[in-house]
Structures are given as C-alpha cells and as structure tokens.
Design a protein around this motif. Sequence first.
Motif, PDB file in Angstrom:
ATOM      1  N   VAL A   1       0.845  -1.188   0.000  1.00  0.00           N
ATOM      2  CA  VAL A   1       0.000   0.000   0.000  1.00  0.00           C
ATOM      3  C   VAL A   1       0.880   1.237   0.000  1.00  0.00           C
ATOM      4  CG1 VAL A   1      -1.889   1.218   1.132  1.00  0.00           C
ATOM      5  CG2 VAL A   1      -1.720  -1.273   1.335  1.00  0.00           C
ATOM      6  N   PHE A   2       0.836   1.998  -1.093  1.00  0.00           N
ATOM      7  CA  PHE A   2       1.572   3.249  -1.181  1.00  0.00           C
ATOM      8  C   PHE A   2       0.617   4.401  -0.936  1.00  0.00           C
ATOM      9  CE2 PHE A   2       4.492   0.813  -4.030  1.00  0.00           C
ATOM     10  CZ  PHE A   2       5.646   1.027  -3.301  1.00  0.00           C
ATOM     11  N   GLY A   3       1.066   5.422  -0.226  1.00  0.00           N
ATOM     12  CA  GLY A   3       0.201   6.575  -0.080  1.00  0.00           C
ATOM     13  C   GLY A   3       0.554   7.469   1.075  1.00  0.00           C
ATOM     14  N   ASP A   4      -0.328   8.435   1.294  1.00  0.00           N
ATOM     15  CA  ASP A   4      -0.107   9.446   2.314  1.00  0.00           C
ATOM     16  C   ASP A   4      -0.251   8.853   3.710  1.00  0.00           C
ATOM     17  OD1 ASP A   4       0.004  11.164   0.145  1.00  0.00           O
ATOM     18  OD2 ASP A   4      -2.117  11.689   0.275  1.00  0.00           O
ATOM     19  N   ARG A   5       0.348   9.534   4.673  1.00  0.00           N
ATOM     20  CA  ARG A   5       0.187   9.134   6.068  1.00  0.00           C
ATOM     21  C   ARG A   5      -1.245   9.440   6.507  1.00  0.00           C
ATOM     22  NH1 ARG A   5       4.324  12.643   5.968  1.00  0.00           N
ATOM     23  NH2 ARG A   5       6.446  11.818   5.909  1.00  0.00           N
ATOM     24  N   GLY A   6      -1.710   8.682   7.491  1.00  0.00           N
ATOM     25  CA  GLY A   6      -3.013   8.961   8.069  1.00  0.00           C
ATOM     26  C   GLY A   6      -4.182   8.687   7.159  1.00  0.00           C
ATOM     27  N   THR A   7      -4.047   7.714   6.264  1.00  0.00           N
ATOM     28  CA  THR A   7      -5.143   7.388   5.347  1.00  0.00           C
ATOM     29  C   THR A   7      -5.798   6.052   5.680  1.00  0.00           C
ATOM     30  OG1 THR A   7      -3.429   6.601   3.809  1.00  0.00           O
ATOM     31  CG2 THR A   7      -4.351   8.785   3.394  1.00  0.00           C
TER      32      THR A   7
ATOM     33  N   GLU B   1      -2.706   2.194  -4.343  1.00  0.00           N
ATOM     34  CA  GLU B   1      -2.362   3.601  -4.142  1.00  0.00           C
ATOM     35  C   GLU B   1      -3.483   4.265  -3.355  1.00  0.00           C
ATOM     36  OE1 GLU B   1      -1.815   5.142  -8.034  1.00  0.00           O
ATOM     37  OE2 GLU B   1       0.149   4.202  -8.331  1.00  0.00           O
ATOM     38  N   VAL B   2      -3.164   4.861  -2.225  1.00  0.00           N
ATOM     39  CA  VAL B   2      -4.174   5.555  -1.423  1.00  0.00           C
ATOM     40  C   VAL B   2      -3.794   7.028  -1.298  1.00  0.00           C
ATOM     41  CG1 VAL B   2      -4.877   3.525  -0.117  1.00  0.00           C
ATOM     42  CG2 VAL B   2      -3.031   4.935   0.752  1.00  0.00           C
ATOM     43  N   ARG B   3      -4.772   7.869  -1.322  1.00  0.00           N
ATOM     44  CA  ARG B   3      -4.563   9.308  -1.229  1.00  0.00           C
ATOM     45  C   ARG B   3      -5.497   9.910  -0.191  1.00  0.00           C
ATOM     46  NH1 ARG B   3      -0.633   8.086  -3.070  1.00  0.00           N
ATOM     47  NH2 ARG B   3       0.306   8.502  -5.106  1.00  0.00           N
TER      48      ARG B   3
END
Length: 336
Positions: A34-40, A199-201
């Motif tokens: 899982v790639f993406g921003d913190r806190g998602t 991918e999470v945003r």
Amino acid sequence: MKMSFPFSAIVGQDEMKLALLIAAVDARIGGVMVFGDRGTGKSTAVRALAGLLPPIPVVAGCRYNCPPGSENACPAPEAHRPGKAVMPVPFVDLPLGATEDRVVGALDLERALGHGEKAFEPGLLARAHRGFLYIDEVNLLEDHIVDLLLDVAASGENVVEREGLSVRHGARFVLVGSGNPEEGELRPQLLDRFGLSVEVRTPQDLAQRIEILKRCDAFERGPESFVESWRKAERKTLKKIGRGKDMLPAVTVPDEILSLASRLCIAVGADGLRGELTLMRASRALAALDGDATVAPSHLRHVAPLALRHRLRRNVLDETGSTARIDRAMAELIPA
C-alpha cells in the motif's frame, strides 16, 4: 481487550479494501503493498480485517499457531497441552528496527544459560502464522530483512539453521506493507514480489472527510456501541469472505481469460510471469468473492491495476502513470 475499528465502517479507500479482501480469500496471491499518504487508514484497515475474521482453532499450548491435526509437524510438541483451543487471527506489527533474530527466531538464551538446554525461541514469523504481518514504512526496512520476509511469505515456511539449531515451522501469513514513495522507493526486485499494489490518497471530497471525522469521533467516544452499530455489516462482509474461500477451489479460469491476461502483460511490458500468475489468482479470488463460478473479463479488468501497476518499467517517452497505461491497454483488449 482493545476493540478494532470495524472494517465495514472505513470510509472510501475501496481499492485498498478490495485488495485486502482478495488476499484474505487467497493468501497465495503474495500480500499487498500500500503506497500513499500518512493517516489514510492503512494500518486501521488491516487491523480491522484481522479483527473481523473468526477465531482460528489451534493446538493448545502451541507457540507456532499450529492447527489441530498437525502436531507431528510442530517443532515443539512437548509444549502442547491436551485438547484444542481457539485464538484471534494473528496481527503482528514488524518494527523497522527489528533484527533478523527477532524476525525468524533464535536460540533461547535464558534456557541455554540457566538450564544448559539448547532450545529455540520463536520469532515474529511464528507469531504471524495463519494471520497478518504488517510492515509500516516497508521502504525503510533493511533490504535483507525484506528479502527474507518475501521468501518466507512465498514458501509458507520458515527454516532456521544457526547456533547448532535446525528448526522448520509453518509461516503462512498475509504480508501487508505500506510506505510513502517520497521517503524512499522500494527496490523493483522486491516490489515485484508483492502480489497486489494499492495507491491511497488523502480524500479531497469534503463530505467524505466530514464523515470520516464523525465515525472516528463516535468510535473514540463509545467503541462498544459503535462496533455494535456496524455488527450487521461486519457479518455480511465475513459471510462474503467465507463464501469466497469455500468457492475458490471450484472457480474455473477459461483459456480465453489466461490468453487475455498474457496479452495484457505483453501490452504493458510487465517483466516476468508473476504478473500473469497474480492476475489469474486475483481474478479467481474476486470471482469467488462475487459468487461467480467462472472468471469473466470484468473480473480481470477490475484487478489488473492492482496486480500490474508495480511491475511496469518506467517509460521515459510516456509521462502517464502506470495505472493510466494499464487502463489504456485494457480499453484496447477488453472493450467496455
């Protein structure tokens, strides 16, 4: 006992939730990156799924989470107690500073020094057996540890040969890694070993952000009542996973789907054959989740970005992202 946030109550992040459900149905897929921003909600989602699954039966007293009937294969049968037991599905956090000894296990120094006995102290891999192993910021983990984890995740077995010990035990778990690409990339050879990539945003929809705040606040103020309010949705999700596991062996993958998967991998330039194997397994698991007896092109279309986006070479002549390249290839091969 600390309560987990309900899996069904997680707002958005549909792709991540789908990838985790697919991995829960077929652990052979090889884990989820899982790639993406913190806190998602990355770790929240994995913990929630582990907490949702029913307790697993184990041999009483076993430190390796061995299922009943496998006593002869356990490295420490002397620790077993009469009868059977159940335990929650394991969820193990692997810290960035973990040593190889802590991960795979090592000589039990207390027994060696105190009693002169040479015994094995199980590591995190033994604790994660039949559950989930979660690595936050996996791109910052030492490469040799990641290599080791991926090899064990692929074989389902941990073999330790050190300090005069020779130990072999089961280590089948769903490996979930998360990371922020801005803090360092994962080596392509290692990234390719993960089955699915997500991918999470950070959500940009105002209504969705407000709903997330409301649910988090409600859970913090009254965990029991909040979990109870989502009990029906959780049972529905659990039933879907159980049905998917039961159906999986009977789901057929037609030759035309295999041909389509291979043509898609050729079209996007995916290296090796892991992409095609993952496409086949993930589309079969999705069909099982949907209650379908045969894999259809729609299943393949749905899982293709998850299975392939992290396996593509960078094309200096094509500035579009890997997901866009896969979508473009699918549009040509699988007309809507």
